[in-house]
Every structure is written in structure tokens, then in C-alpha cells.
Write an enzyme that holds these catalytic residues in place. Structure first.
Site, mmCIF file in Angstrom:
data_model
loop_
_atom_site.group_PDB
_atom_site.id
_atom_site.type_symbol
_atom_site.label_atom_id
_atom_site.label_comp_id
_atom_site.label_asym_id
_atom_site.label_seq_id
_atom_site.Cartn_x
_atom_site.Cartn_y
_atom_site.Cartn_z
ATOM 1 N N LYS A 262 -0.302 4.689 -1.026
ATOM 2 C CA LYS A 262 -1.222 5.520 -0.230
ATOM 3 C C LYS A 262 -0.547 6.787 0.298
ATOM 4 C CE LYS A 262 -4.543 1.974 1.323
ATOM 5 N NZ LYS A 262 -5.018 1.179 2.477
ATOM 6 N N ASP B 144 -4.608 -9.290 2.062
ATOM 7 C CA ASP B 144 -5.000 -7.901 2.304
ATOM 8 C C ASP B 144 -6.468 -7.803 2.722
ATOM 9 O OD1 ASP B 144 -4.619 -5.098 2.303
ATOM 10 O OD2 ASP B 144 -5.510 -4.966 0.302
ATOM 11 N N ASP C 107 0.810 -1.229 0.000
ATOM 12 C CA ASP C 107 0.000 0.000 0.000
ATOM 13 C C ASP C 107 0.836 1.269 0.000
ATOM 14 O OD1 ASP C 107 -2.601 -0.941 -0.164
ATOM 15 O OD2 ASP C 107 -2.828 -1.168 2.008
HETATM 16 P P1 C2E Z 1 -8.025 -1.589 3.106
HETATM 17 O O1 C2E Z 1 -8.785 -1.024 4.237
HETATM 18 O O2 C2E Z 1 -6.666 -2.167 3.441
HETATM 19 O O3 C2E Z 1 -8.880 -2.708 2.436
HETATM 20 C C1 C2E Z 1 -8.359 -3.611 1.511
HETATM 21 C C2 C2E Z 1 -9.423 -4.349 0.768
HETATM 22 O O4 C2E Z 1 -10.188 -5.149 1.662
HETATM 23 C C3 C2E Z 1 -10.455 -3.466 0.077
HETATM 24 O O5 C2E Z 1 -9.957 -3.025 -1.169
HETATM 25 C C4 C2E Z 1 -11.617 -4.436 -0.104
HETATM 26 O O6 C2E Z 1 -11.363 -5.321 -1.167
HETATM 27 C C5 C2E Z 1 -11.544 -5.237 1.176
HETATM 28 N N1 C2E Z 1 -12.509 -4.681 2.141
HETATM 29 C C6 C2E Z 1 -12.248 -3.820 3.139
HETATM 30 N N2 C2E Z 1 -13.383 -3.560 3.834
HETATM 31 C C7 C2E Z 1 -14.365 -4.246 3.240
HETATM 32 C C8 C2E Z 1 -15.770 -4.400 3.494
HETATM 33 O O7 C2E Z 1 -16.329 -3.822 4.426
HETATM 34 N N3 C2E Z 1 -16.478 -5.209 2.665
HETATM 35 C C9 C2E Z 1 -15.883 -5.880 1.663
HETATM 36 N N4 C2E Z 1 -16.633 -6.655 0.878
HETATM 37 N N5 C2E Z 1 -14.541 -5.765 1.369
HETATM 38 C C10 C2E Z 1 -13.813 -4.968 2.158
HETATM 39 P P2 C2E Z 1 -10.610 -1.733 -1.827
HETATM 40 O O8 C2E Z 1 -12.085 -1.802 -1.766
HETATM 41 O O9 C2E Z 1 -10.000 -1.625 -3.193
HETATM 42 O O10 C2E Z 1 -10.104 -0.537 -0.960
HETATM 43 C C11 C2E Z 1 -8.790 -0.125 -0.987
HETATM 44 C C12 C2E Z 1 -8.523 0.811 0.146
HETATM 45 O O11 C2E Z 1 -9.364 1.934 0.010
HETATM 46 C C13 C2E Z 1 -8.825 0.253 1.523
HETATM 47 O O12 C2E Z 1 -7.768 -0.496 1.997
HETATM 48 C C14 C2E Z 1 -9.082 1.534 2.307
HETATM 49 O O13 C2E Z 1 -7.859 2.147 2.649
HETATM 50 C C15 C2E Z 1 -9.741 2.428 1.283
HETATM 51 N N6 C2E Z 1 -11.216 2.350 1.402
HETATM 52 C C16 C2E Z 1 -12.074 1.550 0.713
HETATM 53 N N7 C2E Z 1 -13.337 1.826 1.054
HETATM 54 C C17 C2E Z 1 -13.303 2.796 1.975
HETATM 55 C C18 C2E Z 1 -14.312 3.526 2.732
HETATM 56 O O14 C2E Z 1 -15.501 3.303 2.604
HETATM 57 N N8 C2E Z 1 -13.869 4.486 3.586
HETATM 58 C C19 C2E Z 1 -12.546 4.755 3.743
HETATM 59 N N9 C2E Z 1 -12.210 5.723 4.604
HETATM 60 N N10 C2E Z 1 -11.593 4.105 3.063
HETATM 61 C C20 C2E Z 1 -11.959 3.138 2.203
HETATM 62 FE FE FE Z 2 -4.347 -1.597 -1.270
HETATM 63 FE FE FE Z 3 -3.838 -3.092 2.266
#
Ligand code: C2E
Ligand code: FE
Ligand code: FE
Ligand code: SIN
Ligand code: SIN
Ligand code: SIN
Length: 373
Positions: free
Chosen positions: A236, A316, A233
Site C-alpha cells: 500500500k 485481515d 499490506d
Molecule cells: P482493508 O480495509 O484492510 O480490508 C481488507 C479486506 O477486508 C477487504 O479486502 C475485504 O475483503 C474485507 N472487507 C473490508 N471491508 C469490508 C466490507 O465492508 N464488506 C465486506 N464484505 N468485506 C470487507 P479488499 O476488498 O480486497 O480491499 C483491500 C483494501 O482496499 C482494503 O483493506 C482497503 O484498504 C481498500 N478498500 C477496499 N474497499 C474500499 C473502499 O470502499 N474505500 C476505501 N477507501 N478503501 C477500500
Molecule cells: Fe491487503
Molecule cells: Fe490488511
């Protein structure tokens, strides 16, 4: 007790042994294995009971047994014993009656319960000719029970031959350790922006390497993944706080922005020739690709996605769900397992997902071990 003596090797037997070992020594890149090979070859060639390789520890001014047949790790002050004598004077030395010899250090025997009689040692140098330790053989196993000048010459040859490989391996280890440190440092700097993720990089590294092993990759490759994945990451760092730390759900616009962390990470890492950084670049770019082609940034599908990318995708998401985030609480494990069942062959490589689910408890242990405090 009747002693069973061994015979001195004749020159043909020595040659055969040497041929057996030269290839192995030349090819071995791991320092530990290399030193073991060297000790094994030395022991057989001079018909010693055991061989040890003592390495100088500059900070403590001690010599310690990096490799030793049949005894635990020993440390002695660098100026004591036959080994210390050899190290200090930088000349070879042997005695066939250790206990009558003023240089002998009885402490080692006292600690190990071993009875040393004949003792032979010679200095070991690194690539640049700087002394780095000593090569030692203990107790001659032939009927004479005595080492000879010829044994010294033989061990010298082994040491000379191994020197270059050892130096290369030490240098290599140094570089790898430096790389590891830098990678962790950079990853931590990246992570420190989004405080809530704390040990995220550490957990993803451990989870990825365990999954690699269970999936059938060898130790070395699993270790590479472990070293490379903390950077997944790193992109980021370029994402503004207003998005990165947003407590709620991202808007489509914000999420688009966030998705750039993959391409940014790749751009930061892609120009390195180093294998670890190269692997980091792959993982940074591909950890959000999906098996069904619906991931980002390139919409790769199935085996177009590098195995490291497929592994880190599982690691991840597992960590993101099993640990709380600013934007959501953690999930319970039944819910997480259900998601992986559903996403098997959709988001994730189906074979890897099955391996992951079959060993689910082992992964939970990692989450618990590196919990954020
Ligand atoms: P991250 O928090 O490290 O999450 C990595 C991946 O875990 C996400 O990639 C997604 O595939 C999965 N994931 C995390 N939380 C959930 C969930 O509640 N439900 C499901 N089905 N999958 C989940 P993604 O979606 O590509 O997001 C990449 C990064 O973007 C995340 O890394 C986080 O830093 C940010 N992000 C994504 N959605 C949100 C959000 O709603 N709010 C905030 N503040 N950040 C977000
Ligand atoms: Fe990522
Ligand atoms: Fe990550
Ligand atoms: C010595 O070098 O004097 C003792 C080392 C040993 O017994 O292994
Ligand atoms: C981190 O804080 O993300 C890495 C944890 C560690 O330093 O071991
Ligand atoms: C997603 O699953 O689409 C991103 C994670 C989230 O929105 O919480």
C-alpha cells in the site's frame, strides 16, 4: 536429618550421558533450550545439586542467571562472589567451604534460602573468545561433598563443546530480533500512511498466530507467521493517498489500482533469502486470494493458496470488519460471524473458518486488547 548421597559416575556412565546429550546440543537452535541442556548435562556429570549459567549484562555490569536449577533469576554485581571472581580473573575456581571463602557472596543464599557448601565455577566464552559469563555448579552430592579438579575438567569440556552452539544460537537470536524490528518498522511506516488502521498490523499478526496454533501448527510456525504477517499490506506504500484515504466507496478503477498492493508487496519482498521475509512475501501476495478461486492477484484456489495466505485472509478481513475504517464503521459481531459462515468454503478455507468460528471469542479479545485509540 540423614543425607542421601549419590555415587560419582564411572567413565562408562559419563560416556553414556555425553552420547545422550551431544546430538541434542548440536541440533538445538534455541538459546534457552541449549543452555538448559548444558546445565542439565553438567549437573549430572559432576553430580552437583544444581548448575547455573550466568551471563554478563554489559549495561548494568552485572551477572545474571540465564539458566539455574531450582532458584529464581538472580542478579549480582559482576565483581562479586565466586562467580564474579571467575568472570573477572577469567580463571576457574572452586571451594568446598563457601562460607569460609572470602570470595563467596552470601547474598544469593540469603535471597533463595539455599545453603551453599561446595561451589565450582569457570568462565564461559563466546565464539570470538570474548568472555560472556560463567558456568557454575553448586553442592556436590556424593559422600565427600567436595568438588575436585576432575569436575572442573569435566565441566570445561561441556562448556567447550557447547560454546559453538551457544554462539550460533545467540547470533541467530540477534538476527531474528533485528529482522523482527525491521519488519515492524517497515510495516508501521506503511500503515502510518493510512492513519485510521493504527494497530491493524499488530492485530493481524496476533490473530494470525492464534489461528495458526488452533489450526494445529506448532509454536515455531505460529511465531513465524506472527513475525511475517505485519508486512501483508506493505504494497500500500505505492498506492496514492487519494485512493488509500478515500472516505467513501472506491470506483472500479480505483479498486483495480488498490488491488496492486498485493503484487507490489510481493515484488518488494520476494528476493530475500530470510525465512521471515520469504513468508512475508507469500502473505503479501496471497492474503486476498479466495478459496473459490475468485480472489486476486492470481485467482489461486483451495490448497494452491499457501496456508499462510489462507490464515492471513481470515485475520485481515476479521480485523477490517471488527475495526472501523475511513470508508466504513465497524460491524457488530453477529454480522461478522454470519459473513464468515457464508464465506466458509467461498472466500475462506472451510476448515480454518470453522476453527475460527469455534474460537471466536478469543479473537475478539485480541481486537479489544489492541484497539486503536
Ligand atoms: P482493508 O480495509 O484492510 O480490508 C481488507 C479486506 O477486508 C477487504 O479486502 C475485504 O475483503 C474485507 N472487507 C473490508 N471491508 C469490508 C466490507 O465492508 N464488506 C465486506 N464484505 N468485506 C470487507 P479488499 O476488498 O480486497 O480491499 C483491500 C483494501 O482496499 C482494503 O483493506 C482497503 O484498504 C481498500 N478498500 C477496499 N474497499 C474500499 C473502499 O470502499 N474505500 C476505501 N477507501 N478503501 C477500500
Ligand atoms: Fe491487503
Ligand atoms: Fe490488511
Ligand atoms: C557466589 O558466586 O559467590 C554465589 C553464587 C551462588 O551462591 O549461586
Ligand atoms: C502499528 O502501529 O501499526 C503497530 C503497533 C505497535 O507498534 O505495536
Ligand atoms: C469488498 O467487500 O468488496 C470491499 C470492501 C468494501 O467495499 O467496503
Amino acid at each position: 536429618m540423614i543425607k542421601k548421597y549419590k555415587k560419582e559416575l564411572n567413565s562408562k556412565q559419563k560416556l553414556k550421558l555425553i552420547f545422550e546429550y551431544v546430538g541434542k546440543i548440536a541440533e538445538e537452535k534455541k538459546l534457552d533450550n541449549l543452555l538448559h541442556l548444558m546445565a542439565d548435562l553438567g549437573r549430572q556429570l559432576v553430580v552437583a545439586d544444581r548448575c547455573s549459567i550466568w551471563i554478563y549484562d554489559k549495561e548494568k555490569n552485572e551477572l545474571w542467571t540465564k539458566v539455574a536449577h531450582g532458584i529464581p533469576i538472580m542478579r549480582i554485581p559482576a565483581n562479586t562472589g565466586v562467580v564474579g571472581h571467575v568472570f573477572t580473573t577469567q580463571s576457574e575456581y572452586f571451594t568446598n567451604n563457601a562460607y569460609d571463602n572470602p570470595n563467596f557472596n552470601k547474598e544469593v543464599d540469603k535471597k533463595t534460602g539455599y545453603r551453599t557448601k561446595a561451589l565450582l565455577a569457570l568462565p564461559l566464552y563466546d565464539n570470538e573468545g570474548v568472555i560472556m559469563g560463567a558456568f557454575q555448579a553448586v553442592n556436590k552430592m556424593t559422600a565427600t561433598e567436595e568438588f575436585s579438579q576432575e569436575d572442573i575438567e569435566t565441566l570445561k569440556m561441556v562448556a567447550d563443546y557447547s560454546e559453538k552452539s551457544i554462539s550460533n544460537a545467540m547470533l541467530n537470536e540477534e538476527i531474528v530480533n533485528t529482522q523482527k524490528e525491521i519488519i515492524f518498522l517497515m510495516a508501521e511506516i506503511g500503515e502510518s500512511r493510512s492513519k485510521e488502521t493504527g494497530n491493524h498490523v499488530k492485530r493481524v499478526a496476533e490473530i494470525s498466530s492464534l489461528l495458526a496454533i488452533l489450526y494445529g501448527m506448532d509454536e515455531e510456525e505460529a511465531e513465524l507467521i506472527k513475525m511475517a504477517s505485519p508486512m501483508h499490506d506493505i504494497g500500500k506504500v505505492a498506492i496514492p493517498d487519494s485512493i488509500l484515504k478515500k472516505p467513501g466507496k472506491l470506483t472500479d478503477e480505483e479498486f483495480k489500482h488498490m488491488q496492486n498492493h498485493t503484487a507490489i508487496g510481493h515484488r518488494l519482498l520476494k528476493n530475500s533469502e530470510r525465512i521471515i521475509i520469504k513468508s512475508s512475501a507469500i502473505i503479501a501476495e496471497q492474503h486476498h486470494e479466495k478459496w473459490n478461486g475468485k480472489g486476486y492477484p492470481n485467482g489461486l484456489r483451495e490448497e494452491e493458496i499457501h496456508p499462510y495466505g489462507r490464515i492471513s485472509a481470515i485475520a485481515d478481513v476479521f480485523d477490517a470488519l471488527a475495526s472501523p475504517r475511513v470508508y466504513k464503521p465497524s460491524w457488530d459481531h453477529d454480522r461478522i460471524k454470519k459473513l464468515f459462515e457464508e464465506e466458509k468454503g467461498q472466500h475462506f478455507d472451510p476448515v480454518m473458518t470453522q476453527v475460527f468460528l469455534d474460537n471466536y471469542d478469543k479473537f475478539v479479545k485480541i481486537i479489544e486488547e489492541y484497539k486503536d485509540v
